[in-house]
Design an enzyme around this catalytic site. Structure first.
Site, PDB file in Angstrom:
ATOM      1  N   LYS A 119     -39.585  -6.868  32.691  1.00 57.13           N
ATOM      2  CA  LYS A 119     -38.761  -6.111  33.362  1.00 57.13           C
ATOM      3  C   LYS A 119     -39.147  -4.868  34.125  1.00 57.13           C
ATOM      4  CE  LYS A 119     -34.515  -7.818  31.156  1.00 57.13           C
ATOM      5  NZ  LYS A 119     -33.158  -7.570  30.658  1.00 57.13           N
ATOM      6  N   TYR A 133     -18.227  -2.789  19.666  1.00 56.35           N
ATOM      7  CA  TYR A 133     -19.313  -3.954  19.698  1.00 56.35           C
ATOM      8  C   TYR A 133     -20.625  -3.450  20.041  1.00 56.35           C
ATOM      9  CZ  TYR A 133     -21.420  -8.064  21.808  1.00 56.35           C
ATOM     10  OH  TYR A 133     -22.261  -9.004  22.071  1.00 56.35           O
ATOM     11  N   TYR A 134     -20.679  -2.402  20.694  1.00 53.30           N
ATOM     12  CA  TYR A 134     -22.228  -1.995  20.916  1.00 53.30           C
ATOM     13  C   TYR A 134     -22.870  -0.914  19.834  1.00 53.30           C
ATOM     14  CZ  TYR A 134     -23.521  -4.450  25.163  1.00 53.30           C
ATOM     15  OH  TYR A 134     -23.746  -5.466  26.209  1.00 53.30           O
ATOM     16  N   ARG A 156     -18.033 -13.037  29.147  1.00 51.71           N
ATOM     17  CA  ARG A 156     -19.431 -13.548  28.821  1.00 51.71           C
ATOM     18  C   ARG A 156     -19.635 -14.775  27.793  1.00 51.71           C
ATOM     19  NH1 ARG A 156     -24.342  -9.484  26.344  1.00 51.71           N
ATOM     20  NH2 ARG A 156     -26.252 -10.974  27.017  1.00 51.71           N
ATOM     21  N   ASP A 174      -6.436  -7.392  24.902  1.00 55.75           N
ATOM     22  CA  ASP A 174      -7.588  -6.815  25.719  1.00 55.75           C
ATOM     23  C   ASP A 174      -8.435  -8.229  26.099  1.00 55.75           C
ATOM     24  OD1 ASP A 174      -9.073  -3.895  26.135  1.00 55.75           O
ATOM     25  OD2 ASP A 174     -10.207  -5.916  26.365  1.00 55.75           O
ATOM     26  N   HIS A 212     -21.128  -0.188  30.096  1.00 56.68           N
ATOM     27  CA  HIS A 212     -20.426  -1.440  29.596  1.00 56.68           C
ATOM     28  C   HIS A 212     -19.051  -0.847  29.606  1.00 56.68           C
ATOM     29  CE1 HIS A 212     -23.686  -3.741  28.861  1.00 56.68           C
ATOM     30  NE2 HIS A 212     -24.355  -2.985  28.016  1.00 56.68           N
ATOM     31  N   LEU A 267     -38.013  -3.225  24.533  1.00 55.63           N
ATOM     32  CA  LEU A 267     -36.919  -3.254  23.528  1.00 55.63           C
ATOM     33  C   LEU A 267     -37.243  -4.068  22.308  1.00 55.63           C
ATOM     34  CD1 LEU A 267     -34.199  -2.305  22.259  1.00 55.63           C
ATOM     35  CD2 LEU A 267     -33.057  -3.744  23.682  1.00 55.63           C
ATOM     36  N   GLU A 272      10.500 -25.464   7.188  1.00 54.09           N
ATOM     37  CA  GLU A 272      11.673 -25.851   8.356  1.00 54.09           C
ATOM     38  C   GLU A 272      12.531 -25.077   8.340  1.00 54.09           C
ATOM     39  OE1 GLU A 272      12.809 -29.809   8.287  1.00 54.09           O
ATOM     40  OE2 GLU A 272      10.804 -30.717   9.070  1.00 54.09           O
ATOM     41  N   GLN A 329     -39.713  -7.180  27.471  1.00 53.36           N
ATOM     42  CA  GLN A 329     -39.101  -5.815  27.662  1.00 53.36           C
ATOM     43  C   GLN A 329     -39.329  -5.044  26.307  1.00 53.36           C
ATOM     44  OE1 GLN A 329     -34.671  -5.250  27.782  1.00 53.36           O
ATOM     45  NE2 GLN A 329     -34.175  -6.702  26.481  1.00 53.36           N
ATOM     46  N   HIS A 362     -14.941  -0.115  30.451  1.00 51.15           N
ATOM     47  CA  HIS A 362     -13.838  -0.943  31.433  1.00 51.15           C
ATOM     48  C   HIS A 362     -12.980   0.248  31.903  1.00 51.15           C
ATOM     49  CE1 HIS A 362     -14.345  -5.383  29.516  1.00 51.15           C
ATOM     50  NE2 HIS A 362     -15.455  -4.554  30.081  1.00 51.15           N
TER      51      HIS A 362
END
Lengths: 719, 719
Positions: free
Chosen positions: B132, B253-254, B434, B429, B409, B144, B662, B142, B411
């Protein structure tokens, strides 16, 4: 019939007086529950049974808290008086049983008081003000509810009968139980003598009153019809309403509903006349019916063929009751596997036993098998073919619907199929368009879209000819013409079903071969070959309804539309929107999608008389649905124009998507090539899975024509 | 720094020789795991810990079975050599740990052989052929990946170091560990000194090599930067990458992804230099970061703000590791509530303790609270406001996103919100577009639709002005301008958040008041008031994305379309299809839908400067999506044209749908009337729920304008 029930009760009461009363011991009931049940329940506790006991006490205590409320009948189904009378019979049953278990007179007094209140009102009632035309009731708008009321109420009476004074008893018998029983029998012969599950409720109610009050005439009518000829009544219902495999023609959703009066009344017969061996009648038809209800399920939910609400499954009250009775009769330990999934048991000796098996960790798996369930009283109206691999909660299941129409709740979907895998419904059936009990959705009744979409052929995975439903969606025609279950075989390599339907479309003969193939090194997969024979050119549409997120496809000449247009004007097409379309190659067209954590690939091709190019259309539901009544489901539709034609395909689960651990494996189909070889007498579909083997479906046709009548799958060992 | 690690090892080895060896006892490791962990693990078994132990042995045994495979680096991410080198570091770690636990030299020999193989290859490597541009690696494309490789590998080395001959050790140090550490530090200062989570991996790797091999220079660089000035390095990262509340600006998330190198390296520091009290640094910032990661979840899944794949949750490996370390530091028993949901524990002393708490049934609930998580290193870049009622698995949760952009990242959805209830995401949301690791979906990378849909304002529950996204979807502009968390309060009656964003649209000031109201006799419900101030007329769209089946609505002038047309050309509208539309009345418009077994009602109205009629549009995703990349989600969009405007609404869970038994109860909204009273300084929204009370949201505005700055909810006690 044995010594009368009341005599037994009297003897028991005398014994009670004579005995030194160290523990409570009332006269045991003698209908669905008998002494054996009460003894078992009194000694039990803990586990699922303990929860059920506590629940019954809660219901009974709440009822006592609310007191006696017996309103003059006014409202139709769902209205206040309707619901109150429903609450009352459940309350009486719970309180009566609680009296049997505890001996606490507070519970029996509640039942007595309620029965007296009803006995005071009932003789004054005319027909219900909101009566249904054909089958009016007095307490309820329809007599079906009245029969259900009596089935529960007579059991409650039986629980507490010993506590009644002679005067109370006479009043309850003469002003309530006998008049209701009379009304349900001689009062409406057209229902009582009908071979239909509504008739079963009436028969069960009247027969149970007979046993509880020593009225042999009621029992005789219940068993053999009003005129005691045997042309109607319970035995006839057992003969006619189930196929020899215990399949009820409307399908499992209505089968579980119909089951309760059958098994309850049979149990009452068994209690009172064990020599009748009612559970052995017709080669054990009732136990077969219970087993069939269980087996027509996947991962806890019923297979939604015909009118069926898809959240209904084996946890339903009717099947909880039936399961315990089946265990009581058979001592089949594998039934505990079903009780485990039900997460509750009924209050009965069978329920106690099932709860104990679970508590002791002695559950063994229920033996779900690949099998055809024949349809029709004589088993000659086609059948429902189930092909299985693995267990019933995570394994693979193919359902082929080669049955009769299934009466008014039937869908026009003969030769349709469904596929279940990994705990999910993969190749789907819409079920019924109905939101039961949801007032805003047309009062919870079947919706308009049940007719315009859910029943139509295109709403299923079945061939549609010239954009019209089977039999022109004419119920009378459809009822008269069953599909044919031509062949069925189950082996280690594959299960195979052949279904045929030559009567749905004028001059068009349809045959479908479905196979569940079980490779050693890959997931089980499905082969589907639809053979269409016709002298004339027609448009053939083969819908494929599936659940999940599309991953990719390999269609050429592919167009996705920014404007989604409605796909037709009738037969269900008026609800479909066209989102994209592509060309269908002759073979190896492929769609891959993801459902839950597993990938699925649909690899497909066709063979036609002339070289006509086929199309594949992606659609979604939602047009002509102003009330948002339809679920926004998707599918694709394969379209050919031809005389004779063959649609062939493979549906194949593969790989895994794991979001938590961030890996994906085998996201591509293992099918390298799909080749169809047609010949006059032996057609072949060759599924080449490369290193995972080559599987060949060989279909044999008679020279006189009309589709394959025999098929087998072989693994090509020359590889 | 304390006595060097190698010296300790030597002493331990000597002790071992002197001791009578009744049980295996190797020299303990001294990085993330230390003697305490190994001792705890050797004495443990059963429960979750037992499963984790068995799993580690399986991985190690499988690795030994496969042997040493160290391929010359060739492939980019996802390719064979890339995946093999990833497998290798995990295999070395598992085998090394297995050696520590069992003393079986087969495991240590495997690690030694692998390390030697790498030591033979590494000096010959140039930059990776698929490198990269910015951050190339040698083993990987990469750097990382190379840093992650070293973090695991140095721990494996540490596990088996005592078994190395002097020659082996020198070779591994000089040909492998030092060169990789050098390459990751002085070899790429731009990454090593960067205040970014990629830098954290490099810093952790180099620092851990320092501790494991007694290289103080590496440790110093890792802690204080290459030039040891303290302007970069681990402490700076701790200062800058988390807000004072432990919030990481990219979102949960990150945050969970970034967490592992932080907590692992901190644990290694704590092992070697306990006096540093690294877990107390910056008021315990690392423990706050772990807690915040846990708390930004609902029913096991992370709140999917910004780029986030929605199936990711607290079961993730990073959080399993972090949780055990947090327990080890704090002994906070409520962390076991999270471990219970994770259904596994890490192999460490903390993991042993958590497993024991669960096995002994001593779990206590984790204290999820209503709270604002401030954004920005100094906590002045807005915040994420969470309002809760009930527990985190079935209770209610409102999330208000009043944060900064969250970098690349992020929004364009500031002032957007989400609602969770009954275990479900209700007001939704979209998350990221992805399919991670799914090759057919653009190699598993972010999809084109992530930019064209998922990041756009209209894809969220946030106001869109003139059909354009916030900041014109310009990331630089957006990064520079955080939203403002104006107020937050939590009380028994209601939790309230006020967010403001005056910079997203020229001349338009946006303020949003969100309240989670907690009535005594009804479900908690949400009040939402969006205040828009502008001198000019604009079109305001307020999207409302929800999950479930529409039951009904009361819109007038309602039209459902048989052809669904695309709703725009850009800013996300190019993916939306219009399925129906109606007129929005000034107040008491209502949509009711069903999700799982609960009903929800959205009751809404508006207040505008002039009398302009509003519209409500029902939409579905799917236009301009030729690759079927988007999920087919739905929503409605409220549209007004005005200068100043207020959108107000109530979202209310109610009732129950029970298919098994029911019944349906409370399928209608409890809101009788919604009335908005505007005045210069005190606006009110009155929610009249009849017998369930009247709730009044009172909003106070300063005379200088710019939306409410203070709000409270009172229950009207005059009722």
């Amino acid at each position: 019939m044995k010594i009368s029930h009341l005599v037994v009760k009297t003897i028991a009461a005398v014994c009670l007086l004579l005995a030194s009363v160290s523990a409570f011991s009332s006269a045991a009931p003698s209908l669905v529950l008998s002494e054996k049940d009460i003894t078992a329940l009194q000694g039990a506790g803990g586990g699922l049974l303990g929860q059920s006991l506590a629940q019954n006490k809660r219901v009974a205590d709440m009822a006592l808290g609310e007191g006696i409320i017996v309103p003059w009948p006014e409202d139709a189904g769902g209205g206040y008086t309707h619901e109150q009378h429903k609450r009352n019979y459940k309350a009486m049953y719970a309180a009566g049983l609680q009296y049997q278990l505890s001996g606490d007179k507070a519970y029996s007094d509640y039942v007595v008081e309620m029965l007296i209140a009803y006995a005071e009102m009932y003789p004054k009632l005319g027909l219900h003000p909101e009566k249904k035309e054909q089958t009016p009731g007095k307490l309820f708008w329809q007599s079906l509810n009245e029969a259900v009321w009596l089935v529960y109420t007579v059991q409650a009476y039986d629980f507490i009968a010993e506590t009644l004074s002679e005067g109370q008893n006479q009043s309850i018998l003469n002003d309530l139980l006998y008049p209701v029983a009379d009304y349900l029998s001689i009062g409406q012969p057209q229902t009582f003598d009908k071979i239909h599950n509504h008739g079963t409720w009436a028969v069960a109610a009247v027969g149970m009153v007979g046993y509880a009050t020593n009225r042999e005439d009621y029992v005789a009518q219940a068993l053999t019809g009003l005129n005691r000829s045997g042309e109607s009544g319970f035995y006839q219902q057992l003969d006619k309403l189930f196929s020899p495999d215990g399949y009820y023609t409307e399908g499992p959703y209505y089968q579980r509903y119909a089951l309760l009066p059958f098994v309850w009344f049979a149990k009452a017969i068994d209690t009172n006349e064990p020599d009748e061996n009612i559970f052995g009648y017709r080669d054990g038809i009732l136990l077969k019916a219970i087993r069939t209800t269980i087996e027509l399920s996947y991962n806890g939910l019923f297979i939604p063929i015909n009118d069926a609400i898809k959240d209904k499954g084996i946890k339903t009250e009717e099947l909880v009751q039936a399961l315990a009775i089946a265990y009581d009769i058979t001592s089949d330990r594998s039934l505990s596997d079903v009780a485990r999934q039900q997460e509750r048991v009924s209050l009965s000796a069978g329920g106690v036993a099932l709860s104990n098996i679970i508590a002791r960790d002695q559950v063994i798996p229920y033996p779900y098998q690949s099998k055809v369930y024949s349809d029709g009283a004589d088993g000659d109206q086609g059948g429902l073919a189930l092909m299985r691999s693995g267990d019933n909660e995570t394994g693979s299941l193919v359902v082929a619907k080669n049955t009769s129409q299934g009466m008014g709740h039937g869908h026009f979907d003969r030769l349709g199929w469904q596929f279940y895998d990994n705990g999910q419904e993969v190749v789907t059936d819409y079920g019924a368009a109905r939101y039961l009990n949801v007032e805003a959705k047309y009062g919870g009744h079947y919706l308009r879209e049940n007719d315009t979409w859910a029943k139509q052929t295109v709403a299923h995975n079945a061939v549609v000819v010239d954009q019209a439903s089977q039999f022109g969606a004419d119920l009378m025609l459809a009822n008269a013409r069953p599909a044919e279950q031509v062949a069925f075989e189950s082996s280690k390599v594959a299960d195979i079903s052949i279904g045929r339907l030559n009567t749905a479309y004028q001059g068009v003969m349809l045959t479908r071969v479905l196979a569940l193939v079980k490779p050693e090194l890959a997931n089980p997969f499905v082969i589907d070959v639809v053979t269409i024979e016709s002298d004339k050119v027609h448009q053939y549409d083969l819908p494929f309804h599936f659940s999940g997120q599309i991953i990719d496809h390999n269609l050429t000449h592919y167009k996705a539309f920014d404007t989604w247009k409605v796909m037709g004007e009738s037969s269900g097409y008026q609800h479909m929107l066209l989102r994209s379309e592509g060309k269908s190659a002759v073979s190896n067209n492929r769609l891959t999608w993801l459902l839950d954590d597993r990938f699925y690939s649909y690899t497909f091709g066709h063979s036609v008389q002339a070289e006509v190019s086929g199309k594949t259309l992606f659609f979604q539901l939602g047009a002509n649905d102003p009330d948002h009544n339809l679920r926004r489901e998707q599918g694709l539709l394969r379209r050919l124009k031809s005389t004779n034609a063959v649609f062939y395909s493979v549906v194949e689960p593969h790989g895994e998507y794991n979001g938590t651990h961030e890996y994906v494996r085998d996201s591509s189909s293992k099918v390298k090539n799909l080749e169809f070889q047609a010949s006059k007498l032996n057609s072949k579909l060759i599924v080449d899975m490369g290193e995972f083997g080559k599987y060949i479906l060989i279909m044999t046709t008679k020279s006189s024509g009309s589709g394959p009548y025999q098929a087998t799958v072989v693994r090509d060992i020359n590889e």
